[in-house]
Design a protein around this motif. Structure first.
Motif, PDB file in Angstrom:
ATOM      1  N   PRO A 252       0.805  -1.238   0.000  1.00  0.00           N
ATOM      2  CA  PRO A 252       0.000   0.000   0.000  1.00  0.00           C
ATOM      3  C   PRO A 252       0.830   1.275   0.000  1.00  0.00           C
ATOM      4  O   PRO A 252       0.314   2.334  -0.385  1.00  0.00           O
ATOM      5  N   GLU A 253       2.098   1.209   0.412  1.00  0.00           N
ATOM      6  CA  GLU A 253       2.907   2.441   0.413  1.00  0.00           C
ATOM      7  C   GLU A 253       3.723   2.600  -0.863  1.00  0.00           C
ATOM      8  O   GLU A 253       4.532   3.520  -0.983  1.00  0.00           O
ATOM      9  N   ILE A 254       3.496   1.675  -1.785  1.00  0.00           N
ATOM     10  CA  ILE A 254       4.155   1.767  -3.092  1.00  0.00           C
ATOM     11  C   ILE A 254       3.098   2.183  -4.109  1.00  0.00           C
ATOM     12  O   ILE A 254       1.937   1.810  -3.997  1.00  0.00           O
ATOM     13  N   ASP A 255       3.518   2.966  -5.077  1.00  0.00           N
ATOM     14  CA  ASP A 255       2.591   3.472  -6.084  1.00  0.00           C
ATOM     15  C   ASP A 255       2.954   2.829  -7.430  1.00  0.00           C
ATOM     16  O   ASP A 255       4.022   3.096  -7.982  1.00  0.00           O
ATOM     17  N   ILE A 256       2.074   1.950  -7.923  1.00  0.00           N
ATOM     18  CA  ILE A 256       2.326   1.267  -9.195  1.00  0.00           C
ATOM     19  C   ILE A 256       1.470   1.911 -10.280  1.00  0.00           C
ATOM     20  O   ILE A 256       0.248   1.948 -10.172  1.00  0.00           O
ATOM     21  N   GLY A 257       2.111   2.404 -11.333  1.00  0.00           N
ATOM     22  CA  GLY A 257       1.396   2.952 -12.478  1.00  0.00           C
ATOM     23  C   GLY A 257       1.641   2.074 -13.692  1.00  0.00           C
ATOM     24  O   GLY A 257       2.716   1.482 -13.830  1.00  0.00           O
ATOM     25  N   SER A 258       0.643   1.982 -14.561  1.00  0.00           N
ATOM     26  CA  SER A 258       0.735   1.126 -15.747  1.00  0.00           C
ATOM     27  C   SER A 258       0.481   1.973 -16.983  1.00  0.00           C
ATOM     28  O   SER A 258      -0.576   2.602 -17.086  1.00  0.00           O
ATOM     29  N   TYR A 259       1.442   2.020 -17.920  1.00  0.00           N
ATOM     30  CA  TYR A 259       1.350   2.946 -19.043  1.00  0.00           C
ATOM     31  C   TYR A 259       1.599   2.257 -20.376  1.00  0.00           C
ATOM     32  O   TYR A 259       2.749   1.995 -20.740  1.00  0.00           O
ATOM     33  N   PRO A 260       0.512   1.933 -21.104  1.00  0.00           N
ATOM     34  CA  PRO A 260       0.683   1.332 -22.423  1.00  0.00           C
ATOM     35  C   PRO A 260       1.371   2.329 -23.363  1.00  0.00           C
ATOM     36  O   PRO A 260       1.155   3.539 -23.264  1.00  0.00           O
TER      37      PRO A 260
END
Lengths: 255, 255
Positions: free
Chosen positions: B201-209
């Motif tokens: 929860p303290e990590i921010d995962i972003g996903s970008y095609p």
């Protein structure tokens, strides 16, 4: 600087990656340049993170103030794609499956032998009352709810969606522009420029000094002259060019 | 996704040219990338035109919400340079001449044989109570008033000013990031990615095609993993990489 008979727009760019500088936005300039010939002027842009409350607040602030709002980003299948949920919340409606979109994606993935996962099915959702806007080459449509248009963040897909959307917009008088490039300092031209601006209140003159490595001009300053009256834009450019020449500068007028 | 012990910032980009797409912003990414190692995260960005009421409203909205606000643009000598007047109005103070700045510019222009016009003298103004922030190579300083930092719009000058400013900021814990590049579709990875996000929860995962012509990666998707704990970021990247490999994808982890 109020342009008569033009419409206003806001752009809302959604995504942590844009705020952190990991990915630079390539959509705003394309949207603005697509809208200006239609007489629609981008008057404000906000970039917000993938946080529902922030998206809701921005959408509600912008849709009340401008004729149109265009959003990009956050409509994919992953956990950080929360745009449609947030737009629905902003309008106080549910984010519901769109049967036509569902069928199109289902057939498309089936033909490719790819599973239509529950996550991917979120891409077939849009707020209740939204009107899907299909473009020729896109599987997933953009959509409109009232004066808000929702588009993908990936530039290639955003551009296809925008092509479909602009056909649905009310338009104003085409916004035109010309540029004057010159080697003056802003300090020496400022007073004259201010006087020229004062005699052309419906024309918008901007002055932009350039870095030595600027890719936009080999000259030190770019003056951007905008408006809806072609003759008055040309006249204004002539006056700026004369003022620069009087200071000993070479000048180029760029269409 | 709340990062402990970090500070928040907003960026306010001022200028018609940015909204119309005539000039693409090159400052936001640089500001964000400069602040993240200092533990300061850009949480919102607004782009507003050269209209005083719009600048005042944006400054007042942002300075109340974030630890710091950074503005760029509108501090030159021409009629459309109204940032300092607007910042002063936002704080309810006057925009007054800064004698030290006046003397520096006066000497600089005198040495070059250039007249210090009344228009250019506007560049020696800042809101009452502002603290000038000099950087080694800049004639005209940026300045601070409370939690708002005012900088030039020209990227070369903005960067010099920002270098001076960051020395004056309170800092948080350094924000770190790693990326995973892979050839998966977001639809097939989404559920697993969501589960990985839930366990960190303290990590921010972003996903970008990525578009096929993306200059950022030859892979189809970039996952950006951010946080303040180096080990947990590496662990999260490993988990994402394993999930991609399980789908048959090649994977690259990028620092």
């Amino acid at each position: 600087m109020i342009m008569q008979n033009t419409l206003t727009a806001a752009v809302l760019l959604i995504g942590n990656e844009l705020l952190s500088g990991s990915i630079e936005d390539r959509n705003l300039a394309h949207i603005a340049k697509t809208l200006e010939p239609k007489g629609i002027r981008v008057r404000e842009t906000r970039i917000v993170p993938d946080i529902a409350d922030e998206i809701v607040a921005a959408v509600n602030a912008l849709r009340m103030r401008y004729d149109y709002v265009f959003t990009t980003g956050g409509i994919g299948p992953t956990h950080d794609d929360i745009t449609s949920d947030s737009i629905a919340a902003a309008f106080g409606v549910n984010n519901v499956v769109q049967p036509d979109v569902f069928d199109i994606i289902d057939k498309y993935l089936h033909a490719k032998g790819v599973e239509f996962t529950p996550a991917a099915q979120r891409m077939a959702h849009a707020p209740e009352g939204a009107q899907m806007i299909y473009a020729d080459q896109s599987i997933i449509p953009g959509y409109r709810i009232e004066n808000v248009f929702v588009m993908a963040g990936v530039p290639r897909i955003m551009r296809i969606m925008l092509e479909g959307i602009v056909r649905h917009l009310n338009t104003g008088v085409e916004i035109l522009n010309q540029q004057v490039h010159a080697n003056v300092t802003e300090g020496e031209i400022a007073a004259r420029l201010s006087a020229i601006q004062a005699t052309h209140p419906e024309i918008d003159i901007g002055s932009y000094p350039q870095d030595p490595d600027s890719t936009l001009s080999q000259f030190r300053v770019i003056f951007i002259v905008k408006g809806t009256a072609r003759d008055e834009i040309a006249q204004t450019c002539q006056e700026i060019a004369e003022a620069c020449k009087a200071l000993g500068s070479g000048v180029e007028i760029v269409d």
